[in-house]
Design a protein around this motif. Structure first.
Motif, short mmCIF file in Angstrom:
data_model
loop_
_atom_site.label_atom_id
_atom_site.label_comp_id
_atom_site.label_asym_id
_atom_site.label_seq_id
_atom_site.Cartn_x
_atom_site.Cartn_y
_atom_site.Cartn_z
N ASP A 29 0.79 -1.23 0.00
CA ASP A 29 0.00 0.00 0.00
C ASP A 29 0.83 1.29 0.00
O ASP A 29 0.34 2.33 -0.44
N HIS B 280 -2.82 -2.41 -6.39
CA HIS B 280 -2.18 -1.83 -5.20
C HIS B 280 -1.38 -0.60 -5.60
O HIS B 280 -1.09 -0.39 -6.78
N SER C 207 -0.22 -6.86 1.37
CA SER C 207 -1.66 -7.07 1.22
C SER C 207 -1.97 -8.44 0.63
O SER C 207 -2.90 -9.11 1.04
#
Length: 496
Positions: free
Chosen positions: A255, A304, A338
């Motif tokens: 992120d 992302h 993630s």
């Protein structure tokens, strides 16, 4: 003869302030007759038809284009020596050229310089499987060097997305860094010896050098990264590494760039001896690549802000896989990442690398790109990309056609603090260039970085070295160039 449509504007027209050196002779019939006395038909191309010489005159990014009518493709060091001796005596300017994959305008003419291509010098000379010493002609394509060494249980200590075209002599001459510098180090450490033809035709060679030799100045270092300005590399001796028995890769979605840095620290600590690459890509670079690769399935389920490709190489697959799986599991649990995709076989490993290696051609596929290659402290690495994107957005230049800029993206080698800034454009314009320069260089200087991490100086960055080098360093460089090439015939209008 392969014909290529010349699409780049002539460099002389795009940069009218750069003037042809009047001291250089204009090629005439007598010069051509001299070269024909010792060069075979397949060692010489003479044509005034732009399509027949465009693949030599035009750079890969289609940003620079010269006007040479003569390409010489000698097959031996002796012939290179004859060419340079004659050109030096007659003040004929020469541009040495390898695979012409250069990214700073270093390997193509600015005006009518003779192009000296090394592509016909493509023989592997020797390999010692005990010491790992690999010797070859400068024109050996990196792909072929990799294949030869792979078949002999070794690897070439450098890999590039352009491996199918770039040549060993060219990557040494530009001191290319590549994808695995984190593991194998730079060419300044891996090159053992060079064979070089000086501008006056003399041949200086320490290609048979030993790994340890402390007898005087290490002269080969002068030619590594000199971009053909003080001599033409014709032969290379390099230390090949043992071929890893186990290779693997993970493709990861992240992120923020702060998390990229934290993940790098974790990888160094937990993967340590098997870590061989740590690459990052921002969202924009992957969006361009998704469009470029079209039907190729993306390795992650979601989009992302950043992506990381981690490669490991070791000697025991079971051991390496266990370490990778533990690393990935821990990173997911601590929410450093993630999502991630761990390659299960060679096919998946190659597919993951395709997403990283395809970023440059993807950015170049819209019509061209402005490309910057810089090194910064890791904490500042992505900030230059953010600053440039903000500047281009403020000028209203990024967006759908007819706006000239498609995207401004950043990606690169976290392991050695190197970011590539690509501005994908539909066309090259002075408005874009004036917004980028000197802004990019001033920004890098403010962060005490380098304006060229691995691509070199060439035509693009000549005159900008003061952003990274001191006055005395630049003076030393000019003195060295003047000493080796007093007539200035080698790769003029570039470097320093």
């Amino acid at each position: 003869m392969t014909k290529v449509l010349p699409t780049a504007q002539l460099t002389a027209e795009a940069y009218p302030k750069v003037k042809r050196n009047p001291d250089f002779k204009i090629l005439d019939a007598d010069d051509l007759k001299f070269f024909q006395t010792f060069l075979d038909n397949d060692e010489l191309i003479h044509s005034s038809i732009a399509e027949e010489t465009a693949s030599f005159n035009q750079d890969w990014m289609k940003k620079y284009r010269g006007q040479s009518n003569l390409i010489l493709l000698p097959k031996s060091t002796e012939k290179v020596s004859q060419i340079l001796k004659y050109c030096n005596e007659n003040k004929l300017a020469v541009v040495p050229q390898g695979g012409n994959t250069d990214l700073v305008g270093a390997s193509v003419p600015v005006f009518d310089e003779i192009i000296l291509s090394l592509r016909n010098m493509n023989k592997i000379r020797d390999f010692n499987h005990v010491s790992g010493t690999f010797k070859c002609d400068a024109g050996v394509v990196m792909r072929d060097a990799h294949k030869f060494l792979h078949d002999h249980d070794h690897i070439f200590p450098l890999d590039l997305p352009s491996r199918n075209n770039c040549q060993v002599g060219g990557v040494v001459s530009t001191n290319a860094g590549g994808l695995n510098l984190l593991r194998y180090g730079s060419l300044h450490g891996n090159v053992l010896g060079l064979e070089v033809v000086l501008p006056n035709g003399e041949v200086i060679s320490n290609i048979n050098a030993l790994r340890k030799d402390n007898t005087g100045y290490d002269l080969k270092q002068l030619f590594i990264g000199a971009e053909g300005t003080i001599g033409v590399i014709t032969g290379v001796s390099i230390l090949a590494a043992a071929k890893p028995k186990a290779l693997n890769a993970i493709f990861i979605g992240i992120d923020s760039f702060d998390t990229v840095q934290n993940l790098f620290l974790k990888a160094k600590n937990e993967l340590s001896e098997i870590l061989s690459a740590f690459e990052f890509m921002d969202r924009g670079s992957i969006e361009c690549t998704i469009e470029y690769l079209k039907d190729m399935p993306f390795p992650l389920k979601n989009q992302h802000n950043f992506y990381v490709l981690i490669e490991t190489s070791g000697s025991m697959k079971k051991h390496d896989d266990e370490k990778l799986e533990a690393f990935l599991s821990s990173a997911l649990e601590t929410k450093l990442i993630s999502e991630g995709n761990l390659a299960k076989n060679e096919e998946e490993y190659n597919a993951l690398w395709t997403w990283r290696k395809s970023v440059p051609p993807a950015c170049n596929s819209y019509g061209g790109m402005y490309k910057y290659d810089m090194s910064l402290e890791l904490k500042d690495l992505y900030s230059v990309s953010e600053a440039v994107t903000k500047r281009l957005n403020a000028a209203g230049l990024i967006g759908d056609a007819p706006k000239p800029v498609v995207k401004s993206v950043g990606y690169g080698h976290v392991g050695d603090g190197n970011i590539h800034l690509n501005i994908a454009v539909r066309e090259f314009t002075k408005e874009i260039e004036n917004l980028l320069e000197p802004f990019v260089y001033e920004y890098i200087a403010s962060k005490r970085g380098s304006i060229s991490a691995e691509h070199g100086v060439g035509f693009h960055k000549k005159g900008h070295l003061h952003y990274s080098r001191s006055d005395i360093e630049i003076r030393f460089m000019k003195d060295i160039r003047k000493h080796y090439d007093p007539n200035g015939i080698l790769n003029p209008y570039k470097y320093v």
